[in-house]
Design a protein around this motif. Structure first.
Motif, mmCIF file in Angstrom:
data_model
loop_
_atom_site.group_PDB
_atom_site.id
_atom_site.type_symbol
_atom_site.label_atom_id
_atom_site.label_comp_id
_atom_site.label_asym_id
_atom_site.label_seq_id
_atom_site.Cartn_x
_atom_site.Cartn_y
_atom_site.Cartn_z
ATOM 1 N N GLU A 212 0.834 -1.205 0.000
ATOM 2 C CA GLU A 212 0.000 0.000 0.000
ATOM 3 C C GLU A 212 0.861 1.245 0.000
ATOM 4 O OE1 GLU A 212 -3.664 2.033 2.552
ATOM 5 O OE2 GLU A 212 -2.831 0.075 3.133
ATOM 6 N N THR A 213 1.901 1.249 0.820
ATOM 7 C CA THR A 213 2.806 2.401 0.854
ATOM 8 C C THR A 213 3.522 2.563 -0.478
ATOM 9 O OG1 THR A 213 3.124 2.075 3.230
ATOM 10 C CG2 THR A 213 4.747 3.428 2.079
ATOM 11 N N CYS A 214 3.972 1.446 -1.046
ATOM 12 C CA CYS A 214 4.647 1.517 -2.345
ATOM 13 C C CYS A 214 3.716 2.065 -3.418
ATOM 14 C CB CYS A 214 5.155 0.131 -2.740
ATOM 15 S SG CYS A 214 6.529 -0.475 -1.753
ATOM 16 N N ARG A 215 2.449 1.667 -3.337
ATOM 17 C CA ARG A 215 1.487 2.184 -4.316
ATOM 18 C C ARG A 215 1.306 3.681 -4.160
ATOM 19 N NH1 ARG A 215 -0.592 1.493 -9.296
ATOM 20 N NH2 ARG A 215 -2.608 2.542 -9.451
ATOM 21 N N ASN A 216 1.223 4.166 -2.926
ATOM 22 C CA ASN A 216 1.101 5.609 -2.708
ATOM 23 C C ASN A 216 2.333 6.345 -3.212
ATOM 24 O OD1 ASN A 216 -1.406 5.244 -1.522
ATOM 25 N ND2 ASN A 216 -0.551 5.036 0.555
ATOM 26 N N TYR A 217 3.494 5.800 -2.925
ATOM 27 C CA TYR A 217 4.723 6.442 -3.390
ATOM 28 C C TYR A 217 4.798 6.446 -4.920
ATOM 29 C CZ TYR A 217 6.595 6.547 1.364
ATOM 30 O OH TYR A 217 6.807 6.827 2.690
ATOM 31 N N PHE A 218 4.306 5.364 -5.522
ATOM 32 C CA PHE A 218 4.283 5.341 -6.987
ATOM 33 C C PHE A 218 3.421 6.477 -7.533
ATOM 34 C CE2 PHE A 218 2.153 4.060 -10.924
ATOM 35 C CZ PHE A 218 3.243 3.841 -11.745
ATOM 36 N N ASN A 219 2.266 6.710 -6.925
ATOM 37 C CA ASN A 219 1.410 7.810 -7.371
ATOM 38 C C ASN A 219 2.105 9.159 -7.198
ATOM 39 O OD1 ASN A 219 -0.671 6.053 -8.057
ATOM 40 N ND2 ASN A 219 -1.569 6.109 -6.007
ATOM 41 N N ILE A 220 2.838 9.294 -6.087
ATOM 42 C CA ILE A 220 3.558 10.547 -5.855
ATOM 43 C C ILE A 220 4.626 10.751 -6.929
ATOM 44 C CG2 ILE A 220 5.160 11.691 -4.269
ATOM 45 C CD1 ILE A 220 3.603 10.405 -1.968
ATOM 46 N N PHE A 221 5.414 9.722 -7.188
ATOM 47 C CA PHE A 221 6.456 9.847 -8.212
ATOM 48 C C PHE A 221 5.845 10.060 -9.596
ATOM 49 C CE2 PHE A 221 9.276 8.508 -4.969
ATOM 50 C CZ PHE A 221 10.570 8.719 -5.403
ATOM 51 N N ASN A 222 4.724 9.451 -9.816
ATOM 52 C CA ASN A 222 4.055 9.631 -11.108
ATOM 53 C C ASN A 222 3.569 11.066 -11.268
ATOM 54 O OD1 ASN A 222 3.059 8.698 -13.600
ATOM 55 N ND2 ASN A 222 1.010 8.473 -12.731
ATOM 56 N N GLY A 286 2.652 -11.315 -7.222
ATOM 57 C CA GLY A 286 1.651 -10.834 -6.286
ATOM 58 C C GLY A 286 1.846 -9.388 -5.900
ATOM 59 N N SER A 287 3.075 -8.885 -6.020
ATOM 60 C CA SER A 287 3.366 -7.519 -5.580
ATOM 61 C C SER A 287 3.187 -6.499 -6.693
ATOM 62 C CB SER A 287 4.811 -7.454 -5.051
ATOM 63 O OG SER A 287 5.008 -8.370 -4.002
ATOM 64 N N ILE A 288 3.693 -6.797 -7.854
ATOM 65 C CA ILE A 288 3.692 -5.812 -8.936
ATOM 66 C C ILE A 288 2.291 -5.367 -9.331
ATOM 67 C CG2 ILE A 288 4.200 -5.569 -11.401
ATOM 68 C CD1 ILE A 288 6.858 -6.917 -10.930
ATOM 69 N N PRO A 289 1.305 -6.270 -9.481
ATOM 70 C CA PRO A 289 -0.034 -5.786 -9.854
ATOM 71 C C PRO A 289 -0.655 -4.837 -8.832
ATOM 72 C CG PRO A 289 0.148 -8.139 -10.251
ATOM 73 C CD PRO A 289 1.351 -7.749 -9.484
ATOM 74 N N ALA A 290 -0.228 -4.943 -7.571
ATOM 75 C CA ALA A 290 -0.767 -4.059 -6.542
ATOM 76 C C ALA A 290 -0.109 -2.680 -6.551
ATOM 77 C CB ALA A 290 -0.591 -4.701 -5.158
ATOM 78 N N ILE A 291 0.979 -2.528 -7.297
ATOM 79 C CA ILE A 291 1.713 -1.260 -7.294
ATOM 80 C C ILE A 291 1.655 -0.578 -8.646
ATOM 81 C CG2 ILE A 291 3.972 -0.196 -6.919
ATOM 82 C CD1 ILE A 291 4.655 -2.553 -5.086
ATOM 83 N N PHE A 292 1.885 -1.322 -9.703
ATOM 84 C CA PHE A 292 2.039 -0.736 -11.025
ATOM 85 C C PHE A 292 0.784 -0.955 -11.863
ATOM 86 C CE2 PHE A 292 6.249 -1.843 -9.475
ATOM 87 C CZ PHE A 292 6.981 -0.689 -9.725
ATOM 88 N N PRO A 293 0.475 -0.026 -12.751
ATOM 89 C CA PRO A 293 -0.722 -0.178 -13.596
ATOM 90 C C PRO A 293 -0.514 -1.135 -14.761
ATOM 91 C CG PRO A 293 0.380 1.886 -14.103
ATOM 92 C CD PRO A 293 1.119 1.290 -12.939
ATOM 93 N N ASP A 294 0.740 -1.464 -15.096
ATOM 94 C CA ASP A 294 1.045 -2.352 -16.225
ATOM 95 C C ASP A 294 1.906 -3.511 -15.724
ATOM 96 O OD1 ASP A 294 3.137 -0.725 -15.563
ATOM 97 O OD2 ASP A 294 3.801 -0.369 -17.633
ATOM 98 N N PRO A 295 1.332 -4.476 -15.036
ATOM 99 C CA PRO A 295 2.135 -5.517 -14.369
ATOM 100 C C PRO A 295 3.001 -6.343 -15.309
ATOM 101 C CG PRO A 295 -0.222 -6.009 -14.247
ATOM 102 C CD PRO A 295 -0.099 -4.637 -14.788
ATOM 103 N N ALA A 296 2.462 -6.720 -16.481
ATOM 104 C CA ALA A 296 3.251 -7.577 -17.382
ATOM 105 C C ALA A 296 4.482 -6.846 -17.891
ATOM 106 C CB ALA A 296 2.384 -8.042 -18.544
#
Length: 872
Positions: A212-222, A286-296
């Motif tokens: 969850e934190t990584c996802r929030n940070y990803f949005n911030i960096f984005n 299991g981790s990448i789809p929860a953080i990034f919008p393009d998991p593959a």
């Protein structure tokens, strides 16, 4: 089991763009998990659904027919209506122009002036609003640094990122103004501060797998246009343990040059390394789809980042591996390549798994009460898709093809397989080095056996078994390392390898059996008078016959191997042909990236496709043809592939034949050794004893042949008895076309399959299997060849060494040559050159000189006789 009404089901069909999605939703929308357990109820449901579809199809068909009828009736009036509309439009345009001019004339000047003033005021208002926006942006930029700094101090990173995002959007206002560069620099500095403030916390969240934190940070960096930096942080943190494992590995065979270590081999280490990497990728699924919008694509980039960060690089490790194993490096490279392919297959499965999780949910009706709004709805819908995938419905094909195309679009596998390309392009050289290394090992054993006096023919056959076994293994190596793209190089390597093996034996035969070893003759038997062979000669004859028999056996084994080679190439050609027609269903390599590497390399050459097009036949036809050939002399196996090896095989047979002939003719040649030095050539007689009163010469046909020629002719006449001893030995029938001075007319009368073609660049040849010939025909061919060889030795080596020839000597020589000419006809041998010698030797001085004056200098026989007789 409940089932929606037919009308409702048909109405819901209109809300779907994809009929497959409608079928899946209709089958499951009103079914509970308990209902699905009953296959009978499901069958009834499907039956009702099919009936609904049939009704819908009938209604649609009826409506379509009515529509077609209406359109058909309306089309004849369409042209008239268009012309009518066009005329009305022109009339309306004229009327509008008239009204417009009339209205402008009716407006007073004061009203027009007021309208212009209003227009000008509206323009000023728009400019003032734009200026206000600019002033607001300027005011916002004046406080931007203070606001962002305070937010960073309060750890309010999300708001700071949103504020910077808004500021970035407003940069367009300052485009092409002096304020653009300072404001751009300020924005970058603030973004750097935000990134620096987040970096340590981000790394900690990544290491702790706080999604969850990584996802929030990803949005911030984005928001601050730093998505690439976020990915670099993520990839670097997650790959660090693997990179350290790779760097610190103690490898026995792939260590840097100059570093001596003891430990596991590179292939053993790589298998464990790939297992660890695959375990990590499983976690990331299991981790990448929860953080990034393009998991593959993210997983693909993550794999590429791991491979590109390895130190020493994968290519350097492969180079060290190749240097360590030297000539036998190909075997280890194939082992490493197979381990890599197994890893790639595992990654492909992960890619498909993560790609399915990223497939957007199927569109459903918003009014459907069974459609949940919970976030887990997408996962349920994905589960339903996987059930359909296993059940084998039409949705399976379309869904799998879509996923396959998405997975194929990723480039992680090119990063994985590209280090092997350098060695795959050089496959031909690696294969040849490997084969030559094996050949040297085999020949080292041969050297010890030859030194101990072992049977050479037996060793030749035994080593041929080893050689062809090694050659057969190369077929699997080519397929494993190049997937058939190295077929041309394989063919060249095998041809050169087999040729080298045969050439070495040919050289050994030439060196070990240059000719007769002894001049001490034993007493000849009554049956073979004139052919007094030593024990060494008999041994040489036996050895050469055995070697010829071995040559026949090795040639047949070469034919059998070429059938396997042709079948292997035919399988490769079929695989390539199917791949060209349907690349998805008939892949060549395990991944699309590996295929693209081969397709774009120099291995994918015109020579390769020319070879495969030539060889693209049904392998069973080749095997059946070869089986039929066991009893049919005229059957063929197709155009030869191993042309150089076949040429070497025939050269070996020819060397054995020449050595055997030299031994057989050795007593006769030794008899002729002193013939040119005989004193009878210079004896003079009184001319009156040999002439009449009119100076006419007395015919010399009454002279007896010399003792030497009598013994030589006796030996020639006893040669057929010698071949009676070996009449049952089929070694003599092998490769008759390579016999020295073989009679072309005799070869024409032999079965075609008994004369394997010697490969040539000037014409096409077919591969044939030797057959057993009539011993009498074989003896005839050999006797003809022996007779021609002896005559060639006589006319080119013996007779030209006569220094001087008197008239009496010439008469004796003519008598000898005439006697020999009559004898050789008994064994069906004729020699035009022998007849020339006899003709010129019989001439008297006047006729000889006249002949010399009329003949040119290119007549070699006449030149020799003229020199001996003193005609020049």
């Amino acid at each position: 089991m409940s089932f929606p009404a037919t009308t409702e089901a048909i109405d819901s069909l209109e809300e779907y763009e994809d009929i497959i999605a409608w079928i899946n939703d209709t089958l499951t929308a009103s079914s509970s998990e308990q209902d699905l357990e009953s296959l009978m109820n499901l069958d009834q449901q499907i039956t009702q659904l099919i009936a609904s579809l049939d009704i819908a199809c009938e209604d649609t068909s009826s409506q379509l027919e009515r529509t077609i009828d209406d359109v058909s009736r309306g089309i004849p009036r369409l042209t008239y209506d268009l012309h009518f509309i066009q005329d009305n439009a022109l009339s309306l345009q004229t009327s509008l122009a008239t009204v417009h001019s009339s209205s402008r004339a009716a407006i007073p000047d004061t009203t027009a002036s007021a309208l212009e003033q209003l227009k000008r005021l509206d323009t000023i208002k728009g400019h003032m609003e734009a200026a206000r926006e600019v002033l607001r942006e300027a005011e916002s930029w004046s406080t931007l640094e203070l606001e962002v700094t305070s937010m960073l101090t309060e750890h309010n990173y999300a708001k700071a990122a949103s504020r910077l995002s808004e500021a970035n959007k407003s940069m367009v206002v300052f485009q092409n103004t002096p304020d653009y560069d300072p404001r751009r620099m300020l924005l970058v500095n603030l973004q750097n501060q935000l990134e620096a403030s987040l970096s340590s916390a981000l790394v900690a969240a990544i290491n702790e797998q706080n999604l969850e934190t990584c996802r929030n940070y990803f949005n911030i960096f984005n928001n601050i246009q730093r998505e690439v930096e976020f990915r670099n942080y993520y990839y670097g943190s997650r790959r660090a343990p693997l990179a350290a494992t790779w760097h610190d590995a103690e490898l026995l065979d792939a260590a840097p040059q100059g570093k001596i270590v003891s430990g596991q081999t590179f292939s053993e280490f790589l298998s464990k390394f790939y297992a660890s990497m695959l375990a990590l990728l499983n976690q990331e699924c299991g981790s990448i789809p929860a953080i990034f919008p393009d998991p593959a694509h993210t997983l693909s980039a993550f794999i590429s980042s791991i491979l590109s960060s390895l130190q020493p690089t994968f290519s350097q490790r492969l180079s060290s591996l190749s240097s360590y194993y030297a000539d036998s490096a190909l075997k280890e490279l194939i082992t490493v390549y197979r381990v890599t392919e197994e890893f790639a297959v595992g990654v492909v499965k992960l890619m498909q798994k993560i790609q399915y999780s990223a497939v957007p949910p199927v569109k459903t009706s918003s009014s459907d009460p069974a459609t949940p709004t919970h976030p887990s709805h997408s996962r349920k819908r994905s589960m339903r898709m996987s059930i359909s995938f296993r059940s084998g419905t039409n949705m399976t094909n379309s869904g799998s093809q879509k996923i396959s195309s998405l997975v194929d679009g990723l480039d992680w596998d090119q990063e994985l397989f590209h280090p092997f390309l350098e060695f795959q392009v050089d496959y031909g050289s690696l294969e040849r080095r490997f084969l030559d290394h094996a050949l040297r090992d085999i020949l080292s054993n041969d050297t010890r056996q030859k030194a101990s006096g072992s049977d050479q023919a037996r060793i030749f056959r035994e080593r041929a078994v080893d050689i062809f076994s090694i050659a057969e293994e190369s077929l699997a190596r080519c397929s494993a390392f190049t997937h058939g793209y190295g077929s041309v190089s394989l063919l060249q390597a095998l041809d050169g390898f087999l040729k080298s093996f045969v050439d070495m034996w040919t050289a050994d035969v030439s060196f070990a059996f240059p000719g007769p070893h002894s001049t001490l003759q034993e007493a000849g038997s009554e049956d073979l008078s004139g052919l007094d062979y030593t024990s060494q000669d008999w041994q040489n004859i036996q050895t050469m016959l055995h070697l010829l028999g071995s040559a026949r056996s090795v040639y047949e084994r070469m034919n059998s191997f070429e059938v396997k080679l042709r079948a292997n190439l035919a399988n490769t050609a079929s695989k390539f042909r199917l791949h060209r027609g349907d690349p998805t269903s008939f892949p060549i390599a395990d991944t699309k990236g590996a295929e693209q590497i081969f397709e774009q390399s120099s291995l994918n050459s015109a020579d390769l496709h020319a070879l495969l097009d030539k060889i693209d036949v049904d392998p069973s036809h080749i095997r059946d043809n070869f089986s039929r050939q066991q009893g049919t002399a005229s059957s063929t196996l197709g155009e030869p592939l191993l042309t150089d090896a076949r040429s070497a095989m025939f050269e070996f047979a020819k060397t054995c034949q020449i050595s055997l002939q030299d031994t057989i003719l050795s007593p006769l040649r030794q008899q002729l050794a002193s013939y040119a030095l005989s004193s009878i050539w210079v004896i003079t007689t009184e001319e009156s004893r040999n002439t009449t009163f009119n100076d006419l010469q007395v015919p010399t046909f009454s002279l007896s042949p010399s003792e030497i020629f009598q013994r030589v002719t006796e030996g020639l006449l006893n040669l057929p008895r010698l071949f009676e001893v070996y009449a049952d030995d089929d070694a003599l029938s092998f490769s008759l076309q390579t016999l020295p001075y073989a009679d072309p007319e005799l070869l024409k009368n032999l079965p075609a399959a008994s004369l394997p073609d010697i490969p040539s660049h000037s014409r096409r040849h077919s591969v044939t299997k030797p057959v057993t010939l009539d011993p009498e025909m074989v003896s005839t061919a050999w006797l003809s060849s022996l007779g021609q060889s002896l005559l060639a030795h006589l006319t080119t080596e013996v007779l030209p060494r006569i220094n001087k020839l008197t008239s009496a000597g010439a008469a004796q020589l003519a008598s000898d040559l005439g006697y020999l000419s009559n004898v050789i006809r008994v064994i069906n041998v004729e020699s035009e050159e022998l007849e020339q010698w006899k003709e010129y030797v019989e001439l008297n001085d006047d006729a000889g000189k006249a002949k010399v004056d009329t003949k040119n200098d290119e007549d070699r026989v006449l030149n020799h006789v003229a020199r001996m007789r003193g005609w020049r």
